[in-house]
Design an enzyme around this catalytic site. Sequence first.
Site, PDB file in Angstrom:
ATOM      1  N   SER A  66      34.988  39.848  35.742  1.00 28.38           N
ATOM      2  CA  SER A  66      36.019  40.888  35.734  1.00 28.38           C
ATOM      3  C   SER A  66      36.125  41.455  34.328  1.00 28.38           C
ATOM      4  CB  SER A  66      37.369  40.298  36.145  1.00 28.38           C
ATOM      5  OG  SER A  66      38.397  41.181  35.732  1.00 28.38           O
ATOM      6  N   HIS A  68      37.942  46.587  42.939  1.00 28.07           N
ATOM      7  CA  HIS A  68      39.114  45.915  43.525  1.00 28.07           C
ATOM      8  C   HIS A  68      40.341  46.788  43.286  1.00 28.07           C
ATOM      9  CE1 HIS A  68      41.925  42.127  43.226  1.00 28.07           C
ATOM     10  NE2 HIS A  68      42.222  42.888  44.255  1.00 28.07           N
ATOM     11  N   MET A 118      42.947  36.256  46.836  1.00 32.18           N
ATOM     12  CA  MET A 118      43.525  36.157  45.492  1.00 32.18           C
ATOM     13  C   MET A 118      43.969  34.716  45.247  1.00 32.18           C
ATOM     14  SD  MET A 118      43.238  39.077  44.042  1.00 32.18           S
ATOM     15  CE  MET A 118      44.006  38.489  42.526  1.00 32.18           C
TER      16      MET A 118
HETATM   17  C1  DX5 Z   1      43.873  39.959  38.669  1.00 33.00           C
HETATM   18  C2  DX5 Z   1      42.475  40.499  38.824  1.00 33.00           C
HETATM   19  C3  DX5 Z   1      41.398  39.555  38.468  1.00 33.00           C
HETATM   20  C4  DX5 Z   1      41.458  39.021  37.058  1.00 33.00           C
HETATM   21  C5  DX5 Z   1      40.693  37.761  36.974  1.00 33.00           C
HETATM   22  O1  DX5 Z   1      44.764  40.852  39.207  1.00 33.00           O
HETATM   23  O2  DX5 Z   1      42.255  40.904  40.168  1.00 33.00           O
HETATM   24  O3  DX5 Z   1      40.131  40.122  38.751  1.00 33.00           O
HETATM   25  O4  DX5 Z   1      40.979  39.923  36.105  1.00 33.00           O
HETATM   26  O5  DX5 Z   1      40.825  37.236  35.696  1.00 33.00           O
HETATM   27  P1  DX5 Z   1      40.843  35.668  35.427  1.00 33.00           P
HETATM   28  O6  DX5 Z   1      39.485  35.151  35.839  1.00 33.00           O
HETATM   29  O7  DX5 Z   1      41.075  35.573  33.959  1.00 33.00           O
HETATM   30  O8  DX5 Z   1      41.950  35.071  36.249  1.00 33.00           O
HETATM   31 ZN    ZN Z   2      40.173  41.498  40.770  1.00 32.93          ZN
END
Ligand code: DX5
Ligand code: ZN
Length: 213
Positions: free
Chosen positions: A6, A64, A135
């Site tokens: 991400s 996303h 999620m």
């Molecule tokens: C949160 C996002 C994720 C996030 C993941 O709303 O959808 O994609 O960036 O980051 P980490 O791996 O740091 O939890």
């Molecule tokens: Zn995400």
Amino acid sequence: MKVAPSILSADFGRLSEEVKAVCDAGCDYIHVDVMDGHFVPNMTIGPVVVESVAKASSKPLDVHLMVLNNTFFVDLFAPLKPEFITFHLESEYHPHRLIQKIKSLGIKAAVSLNPNTIEQNLEYIIKDLDMVLLMSVNPGFGGQKFIESVTEKAKRVKDLILRKNSSALIEVDGGVNDKNVKDLKEAGVDIVVAGSFIYKSDDYKKAIESLKV
Ligand code: DX5
Ligand code: ZN
């Protein structure tokens, strides 16, 4: 396990370099978090910046959407030809219709479930889906703690996929690291998103490899 870094945790001042670096380090997709400041209490990037990301990336984009007005955002991002567009079931009145729309644009369609949303809502759309994004944090920010209940949820979604003879993949997003990835693999997860675990590490290649269980 496929790995989708991400870019939310990347250095936005050097975004192209950061995208290239994870591509060279062997990732499978580039995960792009789109937030509108309404569905989630944060805002990120729009299609102009994502176009630069697409240019820098040698891997397909995994978009996303964390937004209220899904149709508007699908129309904005579709011209960039991402591999997947994911929208949240919680913010869409007509998921079935939107799935058909995304697929009619030649893009794979995915829905995301917040940590508290029951997976039974997938029953009548699972056959049409290319992916389910579970999620494992509350959407909005990188760097949050993994919510353990998603591992059992992934198993139940995998059962549903098999029971309905669907070809949907399962992706888990939020708080993923080299410790929890093994249980996710066993639960039937196909792709993990990882932001801070990769971008806050000193060695992107090593971090990505450690997730490829
Ligand atoms: C949160 C996002 C994720 C996030 C993941 O709303 O959808 O994609 O960036 O980051 P980490 O791996 O740091 O939890
Ligand atoms: Zn995400």
